[in-house]
Design an enzyme around this catalytic site. Structure first.
Site, PDB file in Angstrom:
ATOM      1  N   ASN A   8       0.879  -1.163   0.000  1.00  0.00           N
ATOM      2  CA  ASN A   8       0.000   0.000   0.000  1.00  0.00           C
ATOM      3  C   ASN A   8       0.921   1.219   0.000  1.00  0.00           C
ATOM      4  OD1 ASN A   8      -1.756   2.053   0.585  1.00  0.00           O
ATOM      5  ND2 ASN A   8      -2.602   1.111   2.437  1.00  0.00           N
ATOM      6  N   ARG A  91      -2.731  -2.064  -3.248  1.00  0.00           N
ATOM      7  CA  ARG A  91      -3.856  -1.155  -3.092  1.00  0.00           C
ATOM      8  C   ARG A  91      -3.705  -0.050  -4.135  1.00  0.00           C
ATOM      9  NH1 ARG A  91      -5.440   2.306   2.267  1.00  0.00           N
ATOM     10  NH2 ARG A  91      -7.390   3.117   1.449  1.00  0.00           N
ATOM     11  N   HIS A 179     -12.113   4.234   0.024  1.00  0.00           N
ATOM     12  CA  HIS A 179     -12.055   3.344   1.193  1.00  0.00           C
ATOM     13  C   HIS A 179     -12.799   2.027   0.934  1.00  0.00           C
ATOM     14  CE1 HIS A 179     -11.321   7.126   3.782  1.00  0.00           C
ATOM     15  NE2 HIS A 179     -10.207   6.427   3.737  1.00  0.00           N
ATOM     16  N   ARG A 239      -7.791  17.256   5.144  1.00  0.00           N
ATOM     17  CA  ARG A 239      -8.644  17.545   3.968  1.00  0.00           C
ATOM     18  C   ARG A 239      -9.950  18.184   4.417  1.00  0.00           C
ATOM     19  NH1 ARG A 239      -8.557  11.616   1.557  1.00  0.00           N
ATOM     20  NH2 ARG A 239      -6.655  11.141   2.693  1.00  0.00           N
ATOM     21  N   GLU A 377      -7.772  -3.822   5.688  1.00  0.00           N
ATOM     22  CA  GLU A 377      -7.702  -3.694   4.226  1.00  0.00           C
ATOM     23  C   GLU A 377      -6.663  -4.659   3.645  1.00  0.00           C
ATOM     24  OE1 GLU A 377      -7.163   0.251   5.479  1.00  0.00           O
ATOM     25  OE2 GLU A 377      -8.427   1.078   3.898  1.00  0.00           O
TER      26      GLU A 377
END
Ligand code: ADP
Length: 391
Positions: A8, A91, A179, A239, A377
């Site tokens: 990732n 990912r 996500h 963000r 994940e």
């Protein structure tokens, strides 16, 4: 025995994991190389969260993603000399309109993924750099790309579009949602631990540095707070979350800000960090006595409440709310604040359970069950890579 590696690759990080290649892969270790290109560090933990190695890396050894991957492989080689890596799962943040499932990366696929850089300029190039490094390191292994957007590709049109002229939708200006690997994992986990809820209407709040929420019906994503980019929805570490596009026009016209300056503002200087002026890290904000830290937390939680109402409307009601991600899993105070005053939607929160570290944090009488489910994940990626090995 054959093994799969998960990668990732972020802008200055490389997270990796080593698993046995199996339908239900066993984790052997997970690692993180941080501050790639600067004062890089490495940490490696075994499946019980015990630290196997940790420390600063020699200067220049992780100057880029290639270097970082070499460091990760050397460390894995030292700790697990018997590992035979037959597939690498990656990912990849953006799969665009077409990539809905994990895919074996060929030259043509890589070319297609390159074209999607424009849709995720801050993340996609690093993901693809990780794939390229991995192809060089493991020319014989399968390279499997797993997409954060893929889980959301079945959204109904109303949740997939903006009210722009149709030609922009056709050109790919859509609400993709992100996500997805995390939501995929949570959906699968719910099917195991709470099959009745899984068959119903669930909102999952993935609250980490990046944060979003997703509405599920029968385990399928119907709507997400994130849209075209990973900026939309709830506020995040740095963000903005949802922002009136008129603000950007104003910034261009009246602050004479360039594209790069606005991008930096929206992605890196805003959210919890920008509002508080203290930190993007929830632990530091919760510990701070600065009133602006409190206001930033308050904004974060209020927006989650609003989105919860909105997502519940999108799926015609609510049977369960699931918290996950670094904040969702660990910050009891945030869960308490988000659920406060949400009795109208059917939540009866149980703060004794909430602080006890258990899975269900609503009362037994609560119409909506509130749960805390750690995400994984890497496991979703490892399963996809293992499936590729099995053919
Ligand atoms: P990323 O999006 O980078 O994967 P994570 O899911 O790791 O992010 O979440 C990081 C966030 O989780 C940070 O804001 C961090 O402060 C927060 N966090 C982690 N542990 C705790 C805790 N015990 N209490 C409050 N916040 C926590």
């Amino acid at each position: 025995m054959s093994h799969v590696l998960t990668l990732n690759a972020g802008s200055s990080t490389l997270k990796f994991g080593l698993f046995t290649a199996a339908q239900d892969p066993n984790p052997l270790c997970t690692g993180l190389i941080d501050h790639i290109g600067g004062a890089a560090t490495l940490s490696l933990k075994d499946s019980q969260d015990k630290t196997l190695s940790r420390g600063d890396l020699a200067q220049g050894s992780a100057e880029n993603h290639d270097g970082a991957l070499q460091v990760a492989l050397a460390e894995i080689g030292t700790q697990f000399p018997e590992a035979i890596i037959t597939a690498v799962g990656h990912r990849v943040v953006h799969g665009g309109v077409d990539f809905c499932d994990p895919i074996n990366v060929t030259g043509k696929v890589l070319e297609d993924l390159d074209k999607l850089v424009a849709l995720a300029p801050l993340h996609q190039p690093h993901n693809l750099a990780g794939i390229r490094s991995s192809i060089s390191a493991f020319p014989q292994a399968k390279q499997i790309a797993c997409f954060d957007t893929a889980f959301h590709r079945q959204h109904p049109f109303v949740n997939d579009t903006y009210a722009l002229p149709r030609e922009y939708y056709d050109k790919g200006v859509r609400r993709y949602g992100f996500h997805g690997l995390s939501y995929d994992y949570i959906s699968g986990k719910l099917a195991e631990i709470a099959p009745v809820l899984h068959a119903g209407r669930v909102v999952v709040a993935h609250l980490g540095n990046g944060a979003s929420m997703c509405a599920l019906v029968k385990g399928q994503s119907i709507a997400s707070t994130m849209g075209f980019s990973s900026l939309d929805g709830i506020a995040m570490g740095t963000r903005t979350g949802q922002l009136d596009p008129g603000v950007m026009l104003y910034l261009m016209d009246h602050e004479a800000m360039t594209h790069d300056e606005i991008s930096d503002l929206l992605y890196k200087q805003s959210g919890l960090l920008g509002m508080s002026g203290v930190s993007n890290d929830m632990r530091e904000l919760l510990a701070s006595e600065n009133p602006q830290a409190y206001e930033a937390i308050d904004y974060f939680c209020c927006r989650i409440q609003r989105e919860l109402g909105s997502l519940a409307a999108a799926i015609g009601g609510l049977d369960a709310l699931v918290f996950t991600g670094g904040i969702g899993e660990n910050a009891a105070k945030i869960r308490e604040r988000v659920c406060a005053g949400m009795e109208w939607i059917g939540i009866e929160f149980d703060n004794a359970r909430n602080t006890a570290g258990v899975e269900v944090v609503s009362t037994s009488a609560s119409r909506v069950q509130v749960m805390v489910v750690p995400t994984n994940e890497e496991l979703v990626i490892a399963r996809a890579a293992s499936a590729a090995v099995a053919g």
